[in-house]
Every structure is written in C-alpha cells, then in structure tokens.
Write a protein that holds these residues in place. Structure first.
Motif, PDB file in Angstrom:
ATOM      1  N   VAL A 147      46.410  28.742  42.827  1.00  0.00           N
ATOM      2  CA  VAL A 147      46.288  28.638  41.376  1.00  0.00           C
ATOM      3  C   VAL A 147      45.374  29.751  40.890  1.00  0.00           C
ATOM      4  O   VAL A 147      44.318  29.997  41.489  1.00  0.00           O
ATOM      5  CB  VAL A 147      45.691  27.265  40.992  1.00  0.00           C
ATOM      6  N   LEU A 148      45.775  30.399  39.800  1.00  0.00           N
ATOM      7  CA  LEU A 148      44.906  31.419  39.194  1.00  0.00           C
ATOM      8  C   LEU A 148      43.655  30.752  38.645  1.00  0.00           C
ATOM      9  O   LEU A 148      43.737  29.696  38.009  1.00  0.00           O
ATOM     10  CB  LEU A 148      45.625  32.126  38.048  1.00  0.00           C
ATOM     11  N   VAL A 149      42.502  31.355  38.908  1.00  0.00           N
ATOM     12  CA  VAL A 149      41.241  30.873  38.352  1.00  0.00           C
ATOM     13  C   VAL A 149      40.593  32.015  37.580  1.00  0.00           C
ATOM     14  O   VAL A 149      40.941  33.188  37.756  1.00  0.00           O
ATOM     15  CB  VAL A 149      40.291  30.331  39.451  1.00  0.00           C
ATOM     16  N   GLU A 150      39.648  31.666  36.740  1.00  0.00           N
ATOM     17  CA  GLU A 150      39.000  32.671  35.901  1.00  0.00           C
ATOM     18  C   GLU A 150      38.153  33.629  36.724  1.00  0.00           C
ATOM     19  O   GLU A 150      37.425  33.206  37.623  1.00  0.00           O
ATOM     20  CB  GLU A 150      38.115  31.968  34.862  1.00  0.00           C
ATOM     21  N   ARG A 151      38.274  34.911  36.397  1.00  0.00           N
ATOM     22  CA  ARG A 151      37.437  35.935  37.030  1.00  0.00           C
ATOM     23  C   ARG A 151      36.152  36.079  36.232  1.00  0.00           C
ATOM     24  O   ARG A 151      36.164  35.928  35.009  1.00  0.00           O
ATOM     25  CB  ARG A 151      38.144  37.292  37.025  1.00  0.00           C
ATOM     26  N   PRO A 152      35.061  36.402  36.901  1.00  0.00           N
ATOM     27  CA  PRO A 152      33.825  36.664  36.151  1.00  0.00           C
ATOM     28  C   PRO A 152      34.039  37.846  35.200  1.00  0.00           C
ATOM     29  O   PRO A 152      34.615  38.862  35.594  1.00  0.00           O
ATOM     30  CB  PRO A 152      32.817  37.024  37.243  1.00  0.00           C
ATOM     31  N   PRO A 153      33.606  37.723  33.943  1.00  0.00           N
ATOM     32  CA  PRO A 153      33.803  38.805  32.968  1.00  0.00           C
ATOM     33  C   PRO A 153      33.236  40.152  33.437  1.00  0.00           C
ATOM     34  O   PRO A 153      33.778  41.201  33.092  1.00  0.00           O
ATOM     35  CB  PRO A 153      33.065  38.313  31.727  1.00  0.00           C
ATOM     36  N   ALA A 154      32.213  40.139  34.232  1.00  0.00           N
ATOM     37  CA  ALA A 154      31.615  41.389  34.726  1.00  0.00           C
ATOM     38  C   ALA A 154      32.577  42.157  35.630  1.00  0.00           C
ATOM     39  O   ALA A 154      32.385  43.348  35.871  1.00  0.00           O
ATOM     40  CB  ALA A 154      30.319  41.097  35.467  1.00  0.00           C
ATOM     41  N   LEU A 155      33.614  41.482  36.127  1.00  0.00           N
ATOM     42  CA  LEU A 155      34.565  42.128  37.035  1.00  0.00           C
ATOM     43  C   LEU A 155      35.882  42.478  36.340  1.00  0.00           C
ATOM     44  O   LEU A 155      36.882  42.741  36.995  1.00  0.00           O
ATOM     45  CB  LEU A 155      34.821  41.238  38.247  1.00  0.00           C
ATOM     46  N   ASP A 156      35.880  42.497  35.017  1.00  0.00           N
ATOM     47  CA  ASP A 156      37.088  42.843  34.277  1.00  0.00           C
ATOM     48  C   ASP A 156      37.325  44.348  34.192  1.00  0.00           C
ATOM     49  O   ASP A 156      38.261  44.783  33.542  1.00  0.00           O
ATOM     50  CB  ASP A 156      37.025  42.270  32.847  1.00  0.00           C
ATOM     51  N   ASN A 157      36.491  45.133  34.862  1.00  0.00           N
ATOM     52  CA  ASN A 157      36.628  46.592  34.793  1.00  0.00           C
ATOM     53  C   ASN A 157      37.636  47.144  35.807  1.00  0.00           C
ATOM     54  O   ASN A 157      37.770  48.350  35.939  1.00  0.00           O
ATOM     55  CB  ASN A 157      35.269  47.273  34.950  1.00  0.00           C
ATOM     56  N   PHE A 158      38.337  46.271  36.535  1.00  0.00           N
ATOM     57  CA  PHE A 158      39.400  46.706  37.437  1.00  0.00           C
ATOM     58  C   PHE A 158      40.478  45.629  37.472  1.00  0.00           C
ATOM     59  O   PHE A 158      40.216  44.464  37.175  1.00  0.00           O
ATOM     60  CB  PHE A 158      38.871  47.016  38.850  1.00  0.00           C
ATOM     61  N   ASP A 159      41.693  46.027  37.801  1.00  0.00           N
ATOM     62  CA  ASP A 159      42.821  45.103  37.828  1.00  0.00           C
ATOM     63  C   ASP A 159      42.730  44.216  39.065  1.00  0.00           C
ATOM     64  O   ASP A 159      42.559  44.697  40.185  1.00  0.00           O
ATOM     65  CB  ASP A 159      44.131  45.906  37.837  1.00  0.00           C
TER      66      ASP A 159
END
Length: 96
Positions: free
Chosen positions: A44-56
């Motif tokens: 299941v997809l879970v939320e990524r930490p916003p600090a790690l949104d700088n890469f796909d």
C-alpha cells in the motif's frame, strides 16, 4: 595505539535491533514499480516525508515491511539485464 574515540566505540554496546524498517530500491520507472508492488504483491502506498519530495519516489508498506522506491538518475546503477535475476546482485526476496 587506540584513540579515545576508538576506545569509546569498543565500549559501547551494539543497539538492540527490533525489526527491519524498510528496504530502498533504485528503479527505472517509479510508477511501473509501484504498480507491481501494489497490484501484484499487495503493498500500500504510504505518505512520504515532505522533506523527501525533492526526488521522484514512492513509499510502500505491508507485511511489516516498508519499501522505498527511488527513481534512478543514473542508468549505470541499474541491472543491464531486465529479464533475468542475478542472485549475486541486489534483490528482495519474499516468502509466499
């Protein structure tokens, strides 16, 4: 002769590991890999930490294991043969 820091490292007990938290895998295509892990293996997809949104990438979880899929920026870091598993290369194995 040992330094003070080396002596401290020897004296410190190893931490008590409780469980595997996650496995991180470089992939050619995050969407295709996510489809495989969710549709075929039931992750299941879970939320990524916003600090790690700088890469796909995509964070998945199930069966007590997290998988982090990260889009590779370097084709040379990926296996060249996509049709055969090399048991001596990085891989994840699940017992079903």
């Amino acid at each position: 002769m040992e330094t003070e820091e080396e002596k401290k490292e020897e004296e410190s007990p190893a931490p008590c590991l409780l469980a595997l938290n996650h496995v991180s895998r470089l992939c050619r295509n995050v969407k295709e890999s996510t489809d495989f892990y969710t549709k075929v293996l039931g992750f299941v997809l879970v939320e990524r930490p916003p600090a790690l949104d700088n890469f796909d990438g995509a964070w998945l979880f199930n069966y007590g294991v997290g998988i982090h899929l990260v889009q590779s920026q370097d084709e040379n870091r990926l296996p060249s043969d996509t049709h055969h598993l090399d048991p001596k290369d990085n891989h994840i194995s699940f017992q079903v």
